[in-house]
Design a protein around this motif. Structure first.
Motif, PDB file in Angstrom:
ATOM      1  N   ASN A 253      -1.942  -4.297 -10.536  1.00  0.00           N
ATOM      2  CA  ASN A 253      -1.623  -5.245 -11.597  1.00  0.00           C
ATOM      3  C   ASN A 253      -0.123  -5.533 -11.592  1.00  0.00           C
ATOM      4  OD1 ASN A 253      -0.226  -3.431 -13.765  1.00  0.00           O
ATOM      5  ND2 ASN A 253      -2.077  -2.282 -13.227  1.00  0.00           N
ATOM      6  N   TRP A 254       0.250  -6.535 -12.370  1.00  0.00           N
ATOM      7  CA  TRP A 254       1.653  -6.966 -12.412  1.00  0.00           C
ATOM      8  C   TRP A 254       2.568  -5.882 -12.961  1.00  0.00           C
ATOM      9  CZ3 TRP A 254       3.841 -10.730  -9.917  1.00  0.00           C
ATOM     10  CH2 TRP A 254       3.113 -11.874  -9.559  1.00  0.00           C
ATOM     11  N   ARG A 255       2.114  -5.198 -14.017  1.00  0.00           N
ATOM     12  CA  ARG A 255       2.982  -4.192 -14.634  1.00  0.00           C
ATOM     13  C   ARG A 255       3.272  -3.041 -13.674  1.00  0.00           C
ATOM     14  NH1 ARG A 255       0.968  -2.219 -20.256  1.00  0.00           N
ATOM     15  NH2 ARG A 255       1.428  -4.428 -20.682  1.00  0.00           N
ATOM     16  N   LEU A 256       2.265  -2.649 -12.911  1.00  0.00           N
ATOM     17  CA  LEU A 256       2.450  -1.592 -11.920  1.00  0.00           C
ATOM     18  C   LEU A 256       3.517  -1.989 -10.900  1.00  0.00           C
ATOM     19  CD1 LEU A 256       1.342   1.128 -10.695  1.00  0.00           C
ATOM     20  CD2 LEU A 256      -0.219  -0.301  -9.362  1.00  0.00           C
TER      21      LEU A 256
ATOM     22  N   PHE B 166       0.830  -1.205   0.000  1.00  0.00           N
ATOM     23  CA  PHE B 166       0.000   0.000   0.000  1.00  0.00           C
ATOM     24  C   PHE B 166       0.868   1.260   0.000  1.00  0.00           C
ATOM     25  CE2 PHE B 166      -3.603  -2.440   2.279  1.00  0.00           C
ATOM     26  CZ  PHE B 166      -4.211  -2.740   1.069  1.00  0.00           C
ATOM     27  N   THR B 167       1.885   1.271   0.859  1.00  0.00           N
ATOM     28  CA  THR B 167       2.690   2.479   1.005  1.00  0.00           C
ATOM     29  C   THR B 167       3.446   2.809  -0.280  1.00  0.00           C
ATOM     30  OG1 THR B 167       2.959   1.993   3.361  1.00  0.00           O
ATOM     31  CG2 THR B 167       4.436   3.619   2.415  1.00  0.00           C
ATOM     32  N   MET B 168       4.073   1.803  -0.894  1.00  0.00           N
ATOM     33  CA  MET B 168       4.854   2.120  -2.091  1.00  0.00           C
ATOM     34  C   MET B 168       3.958   2.419  -3.285  1.00  0.00           C
ATOM     35  SD  MET B 168       6.687  -1.504  -3.029  1.00  0.00           S
ATOM     36  CE  MET B 168       5.805  -3.052  -3.192  1.00  0.00           C
ATOM     37  N   VAL B 169       2.824   1.736  -3.414  1.00  0.00           N
ATOM     38  CA  VAL B 169       1.920   2.029  -4.526  1.00  0.00           C
ATOM     39  C   VAL B 169       1.309   3.423  -4.379  1.00  0.00           C
ATOM     40  CG1 VAL B 169      -0.290   1.388  -5.590  1.00  0.00           C
ATOM     41  CG2 VAL B 169       1.408  -0.374  -5.090  1.00  0.00           C
TER      42      VAL B 169
ATOM     43  N   CYS C 178      -9.634  -4.176   4.496  1.00  0.00           N
ATOM     44  CA  CYS C 178      -8.676  -3.097   4.810  1.00  0.00           C
ATOM     45  C   CYS C 178      -9.343  -1.726   4.874  1.00  0.00           C
ATOM     46  CB  CYS C 178      -7.541  -3.090   3.788  1.00  0.00           C
ATOM     47  SG  CYS C 178      -6.550  -4.602   3.819  1.00  0.00           S
ATOM     48  N   HIS C 179     -10.665  -1.706   4.918  1.00  0.00           N
ATOM     49  CA  HIS C 179     -11.439  -0.481   5.163  1.00  0.00           C
ATOM     50  C   HIS C 179     -11.076   0.658   4.211  1.00  0.00           C
ATOM     51  CE1 HIS C 179     -12.708  -2.678   8.666  1.00  0.00           C
ATOM     52  NE2 HIS C 179     -11.496  -2.642   9.204  1.00  0.00           N
ATOM     53  N   ASP C 180     -10.921   0.322   2.937  1.00  0.00           N
ATOM     54  CA  ASP C 180     -10.725   1.318   1.870  1.00  0.00           C
ATOM     55  C   ASP C 180      -9.485   2.190   2.054  1.00  0.00           C
ATOM     56  OD1 ASP C 180     -12.926   0.507   0.375  1.00  0.00           O
ATOM     57  OD2 ASP C 180     -14.303   1.883   1.381  1.00  0.00           O
ATOM     58  N   ILE C 181      -8.454   1.666   2.693  1.00  0.00           N
ATOM     59  CA  ILE C 181      -7.217   2.450   2.825  1.00  0.00           C
ATOM     60  C   ILE C 181      -6.601   2.726   1.460  1.00  0.00           C
ATOM     61  CG2 ILE C 181      -5.679   0.453   3.067  1.00  0.00           C
ATOM     62  CD1 ILE C 181      -5.446   3.821   4.961  1.00  0.00           C
ATOM     63  N   ASN C 182      -6.970   1.929   0.456  1.00  0.00           N
ATOM     64  CA  ASN C 182      -6.448   2.133  -0.900  1.00  0.00           C
ATOM     65  C   ASN C 182      -7.013   3.385  -1.562  1.00  0.00           C
ATOM     66  OD1 ASN C 182      -8.899   0.348  -0.819  1.00  0.00           O
ATOM     67  ND2 ASN C 182      -8.868   0.781  -3.015  1.00  0.00           N
ATOM     68  N   VAL C 183      -8.142   3.886  -1.064  1.00  0.00           N
ATOM     69  CA  VAL C 183      -8.727   5.136  -1.577  1.00  0.00           C
ATOM     70  C   VAL C 183      -7.960   6.267  -0.885  1.00  0.00           C
ATOM     71  CG1 VAL C 183     -10.863   6.415  -1.991  1.00  0.00           C
ATOM     72  CG2 VAL C 183     -10.929   3.923  -1.777  1.00  0.00           C
TER      73      VAL C 183
ATOM     74  N   VAL D 298      -1.412   8.194  -5.157  1.00  0.00           N
ATOM     75  CA  VAL D 298      -2.045   7.337  -6.167  1.00  0.00           C
ATOM     76  C   VAL D 298      -3.269   6.647  -5.581  1.00  0.00           C
ATOM     77  CG1 VAL D 298      -1.727   5.306  -7.649  1.00  0.00           C
ATOM     78  CG2 VAL D 298       0.147   6.948  -7.351  1.00  0.00           C
ATOM     79  N   HIS D 299      -4.353   6.695  -6.314  1.00  0.00           N
ATOM     80  CA  HIS D 299      -5.521   5.870  -5.997  1.00  0.00           C
ATOM     81  C   HIS D 299      -5.374   4.546  -6.731  1.00  0.00           C
ATOM     82  CE1 HIS D 299      -9.739   4.672  -5.436  1.00  0.00           C
ATOM     83  NE2 HIS D 299      -9.636   4.226  -6.686  1.00  0.00           N
ATOM     84  N   CYS D 300      -5.505   3.437  -6.008  1.00  0.00           N
ATOM     85  CA  CYS D 300      -5.353   2.122  -6.633  1.00  0.00           C
ATOM     86  C   CYS D 300      -6.497   1.209  -6.194  1.00  0.00           C
ATOM     87  CB  CYS D 300      -4.006   1.502  -6.252  1.00  0.00           C
ATOM     88  SG  CYS D 300      -3.643  -0.039  -7.122  1.00  0.00           S
ATOM     89  N   ASP D 301      -7.171   0.610  -7.174  1.00  0.00           N
ATOM     90  CA  ASP D 301      -8.246  -0.343  -6.889  1.00  0.00           C
ATOM     91  C   ASP D 301      -7.665  -1.753  -6.746  1.00  0.00           C
ATOM     92  OD1 ASP D 301     -10.402   1.495  -7.025  1.00  0.00           O
ATOM     93  OD2 ASP D 301     -10.271   1.467  -9.205  1.00  0.00           O
ATOM     94  N   TYR D 302      -8.164  -2.475  -5.726  1.00  0.00           N
ATOM     95  CA  TYR D 302      -7.762  -3.852  -5.456  1.00  0.00           C
ATOM     96  C   TYR D 302      -8.998  -4.740  -5.521  1.00  0.00           C
ATOM     97  CZ  TYR D 302      -3.353  -1.908  -3.679  1.00  0.00           C
ATOM     98  OH  TYR D 302      -2.152  -1.257  -3.571  1.00  0.00           O
ATOM     99  N   PRO D 303      -8.832  -6.053  -5.514  1.00  0.00           N
ATOM    100  CA  PRO D 303     -10.009  -6.915  -5.407  1.00  0.00           C
ATOM    101  C   PRO D 303     -10.873  -6.487  -4.214  1.00  0.00           C
ATOM    102  CG  PRO D 303      -8.076  -8.227  -5.911  1.00  0.00           C
ATOM    103  CD  PRO D 303      -7.582  -6.832  -5.666  1.00  0.00           C
TER     104      PRO D 303
END
Length: 424
Positions: A379-382, A297-300, A338-343, A326-331
């Motif tokens: 994704n893998w490329r990211l 999460f931190t590096m993305v 993880c309570h939307d920490i990715n948003v 960066v906003h990143c969507d996960y499964p």
């Protein structure tokens, strides 16, 4: 009539060719004269015209970078005159409101999913244990997000409740709550500032050139081991009293005492009930799963070839928080546990937004500032881009990869380039 060319000469006359034909012989002993009239023809010369490179901040250039790096969108550069306050003022007031029901719902989700994970570990055959560990490690990451909200004063209106819940939520992770809170506040105040940010930042050239042993460690740490390197961050930043101001040290000591008490009581109980292998199964493996998510999460959130780290003299708060996050969507199951920490972009616009309001805040940012946002789907490329390119700081290029600077010592990076899929 079939004729054979016997002799020819070229005469240049006013930009055209005149071709004079002489006598030719026929194979059947017939001699005739062939007269061929040529029309005036202009000679055209092909010229290779160089194609101008795309402007650095053009839509087409950003689209190309998005595809290359594994992003869905790379945002435009935010104008220098936009302030963080300008952005905050566009957010609806309701996204800042604390809802006790929603806050405690997140606690129930984390406790229930973690208990389910422990049950799965206890019942799973050995070949299904990795799946049980993945679930449990993700579930316990939800504990971290709850403590994270408490640290930002966005969990409850009662600050004592926040301190208690935050401390308890961090205990299974062996994370001292107050030391982490102090250092994390600094990360938000200095996001993507080259020297001052306490999260992932580029390796400085003088560090890379310091000595061969340290260089080797950095190559592994910023390469194949990077998804677990939050363990080193945990050790380095949170247990030394000298890293904190005198006014902070009392609260730091309380948190450290709680962590050491958990280790001194909780670990022996686990070993007593389940043995050393039980400690590995029920605590260590989910803990490593948590650190995978903490690192990822931190590096993305803040690392990409196009996102600069800047010196304090050139740093801009609004650009760092909006353009540099960066906003990143996960499964979806990961996002729920993880309570939307990715948003993450709205969280960097204002830490006062509770985790359960981050999606509404992000929707508002998309409506008002959408063209400036960096967005991706995991994704893998990211991941390949981050692990194989984002290494040493460069003022001109943002990052220089290890294998550009020291190819003979960068086998871990070339290995990752070779084996990691390139799917986006």
């Amino acid at each position: 009539m079939a004729c054979r060319l016997a002799d020819s000469s070229f005469l240049f006359m006013t930009g055209s060719y005149l071709l004079k034909w002489e006598k030719i012989s026929q194979t059947r002993n017939k001699h005739q004269r062939c007269l061929v009239t040529l029309r005036k023809t202009n000679v055209t010369q092909a010229v290779a015209t160089p194609v101008a490179p795309l402007p650095v901040d053009s839509a087409e250039h950003r689209k190309q970078l998005s595809e290359k790096y594994g992003f869905r969108q790379i945002g435009e550069s935010l104008p220098d005159n936009v302030t963080l306050r300008n952005i905050v003022e566009t957010l609806p007031k309701k996204v800042f409101e604390i809802d006790d029901m929603q806050a405690w719902k997140s606690v129930i989700i984390s406790v229930t999913s973690y208990a389910l994970g422990l049950f799965m570990i206890s019942k799973a055959p050995w070949y299904l244990l990795p799946l049980a560990w993945a679930w449990t490690g993700t579930a316990v990451t939800g504990f971290f997000v709850i403590g994270h909200d408490c640290a930002h004063k966005s969990f409850s209106r009662n600050k004592l409740v926040e301190d208690i819940v935050g401390t308890l939520a961090f205990l299974p992770l062996i994370y001292p709550y107050e030391p982490w809170r102090f250092k994390h506040d600094w990360h938000h105040a200095k996001t993507n500032m080259l020297e001052e940010d306490t999260a992932w930042h580029p390796v400085k050239m003088e560090e890379f050139d310091s000595n061969p042993a340290f260089r080797k460690a950095i190559v592994y740490g910023y390469g194949p081991l990077r998804p677990l390197m939050s363990i080193s961050h945990w050790l380095i930043w949170h247990f030394g009293l000298k890293k904190f101001r005198p006014s902070e040290q009392k609260r730091v000591n309380i948190s450290l005492a709680c962590v050491f008490a958990f280790m001194g009581i909780g670990w022996p109980l686990i070993v007593y009930q389940t043995g050393i292998m039980g400690w590995i199964k029920f605590w260590l493996m989910p803990w490593l799963g948590y650190h995978f998510w903490m690192s990822t999460f931190t590096m993305v959130h803040h690392t990409a070839p196009h996102i600069p780290f800047k010196s304090s003299e050139n740093w801009n708060a609004a650009q760092a928080q909006l353009n540099g996050t960066v906003h990143c969507d996960y499964p979806r199951w990961i996002e729920i546990l993880c309570h939307d920490i990715n948003v993450h972009i709205p969280h960097h616009i204002s830490v006062r937004i509770p985790s359960y309001n981050l999606r509404a805040a992000h929707k508002s940012l998309q409506e008002n500032w959408g063209k400036y946002l960096n967005e991706a789907t995991w994704n893998w490329r990211l991941m390949k881009t981050i692990l194989t390119i984002c290494h040493v700081y460069s003022e001109e290029k943002n990052y220089v990869a290890f294998d550009e600077l020291a190819p003979e010592e960068s086998q871990p990076i070339t290995f990752l380039k070779r084996i990691m899929p390139d799917y986006a």
